[in-house]
Design a protein around this motif. Structure first.
Motif, short mmCIF file in Angstrom:
data_model
loop_
_atom_site.label_atom_id
_atom_site.label_comp_id
_atom_site.label_asym_id
_atom_site.label_seq_id
_atom_site.Cartn_x
_atom_site.Cartn_y
_atom_site.Cartn_z
N SER A 92 41.57 47.31 31.66
CA SER A 92 40.83 45.98 30.51
C SER A 92 42.53 46.00 30.30
O SER A 92 43.40 46.04 30.36
CB SER A 92 40.53 45.90 29.43
OG SER A 92 40.82 47.04 28.65
N LEU B 132 40.43 42.21 36.90
CA LEU B 132 39.31 42.27 36.30
C LEU B 132 38.24 41.42 35.49
O LEU B 132 38.83 40.73 35.27
CB LEU B 132 40.44 43.46 34.85
CG LEU B 132 41.41 44.83 35.74
CD1 LEU B 132 42.34 45.27 34.03
CD2 LEU B 132 40.54 45.72 35.85
N THR C 51 38.42 41.79 32.13
CA THR C 51 39.33 40.60 30.68
C THR C 51 40.13 39.62 31.61
O THR C 51 40.80 39.95 31.29
CB THR C 51 39.49 41.87 30.38
OG1 THR C 51 39.77 42.41 31.07
CG2 THR C 51 38.39 42.48 29.68
#
Ligand code: GLN
Length: 253
Positions: free
Chosen positions: A127, A205, A207
């Motif tokens: 993240s 990712l 995020t």
């Protein structure tokens, strides 16, 4: 006699300047600068610059009665080139930022960008928070002078949390990730998708690092040109042209 010539010349120059101030630098041609390393916004295909920005700009030029000429330059040359009048405008998936607003003017926004994080599939980075962890010392690859570079420099390198490796092309940053020279790449989401598709073993990712607005940059000395481009762009947004160009290059998932 000499005086008259000098006077005439001075007068001609003044008139030219008056006509030129705020308008395109050439009567018939609008020069757009971009960095064609940013698919699907701008990239090379069969020796031609294609993509969302090229098509939107062509539609703008057409509306304003200009022929569009596209110059392909490094990303960090775009703003200086607009400022000095070398190019009429820059369209390059360029994010509107406070700092850039001090250097150039921007049109209304025509698209949203997200700074994404690309890692290897088996990466321990899961993240955005992992980049900020104490002792993380992440090596981050970015494209020089992009917002990915600016944010990572401020938030991570300047804070002593990791280091930033800068590349002229996003694709080179991704190659550095593949070969293990960097641990992740922070870059805009649409090119990120294209790079991940072309390089097995990588993933984006979930995020995001930041959400931003893309707009066209015009010199602060050309308020009339800014207004004309803005008006044409507004019409192209209102009649759905911009959306259909975006959907042509970014099919709905
Ligand atoms: N949106 C990013 C920026 O403006 C990257 C643009 C690009 O690489 N063409 O800095």
């Amino acid at each position: 006699m000499k005086k008259i010539v000098a006077l005439t010349l001075a007068l001609m120059m003044a008139v030219c300047c008056l006509a030129g101030c705020g308008e395109a630098k050439n009567e018939n041609i609008l020069t757009m600068a971009t960095n064609a390393e940013f698919p699907p916004y701008e990239y090379m295909e069969n020796n031609e610059i294609v993509g969302i920005d090229a098509e939107i700009s062509r539609a703008i030029a057409e509306k304003l009665g200009y022929e569009l000429v596209i110059e392909n330059v490094d990303f960090d040359s775009l703003i200086p080139g607009v400022q000095t009048g070398k190019y009429d405008f820059a369209a390059a998936g360029m994010t509107v930022t406070e700092d850039r607003l001090e250097q150039v003017d921007f049109t209304q926004s025509y698209a949203t960008g997200i700074q994404s994080i690309i890692v290897k599939e088996d990466s321990p980075i899961t993240s955005a928070d992992d980049l900020f962890a104490d002792g993380a010392s992440t090596k981050i690859g970015v494209q020089l002078a992009t917002t990915g570079d600016l944010y990572c420099t401020w938030d991570i390198e300047d804070e002593g949390l990791g280091s930033v490796e800068r590349y002229n092309k996003g694709a080179d940053a991704v190659m550095a990730l593949t070969s293990g020279k960097v641990d992740c790449v922070v870059i805009d989401n649409e090119p990120a998708k294209v790079f991940v598709q072309n390089n097995p073993g990588l993933k984006i990712l979930d995020t995001e690092y930041a959400v931003e607005d893309y707009a066209i940059a015009v010199s602060k000395d050309k308020p009339e040109l800014l207004e004309s481009i803005n008006k044409a762009l507004g019409e192209l947004i209102a009649d759905g042209t911009v959306q259909s160009i975006i959907e042509k290059y970014i099919p709905a998932e």
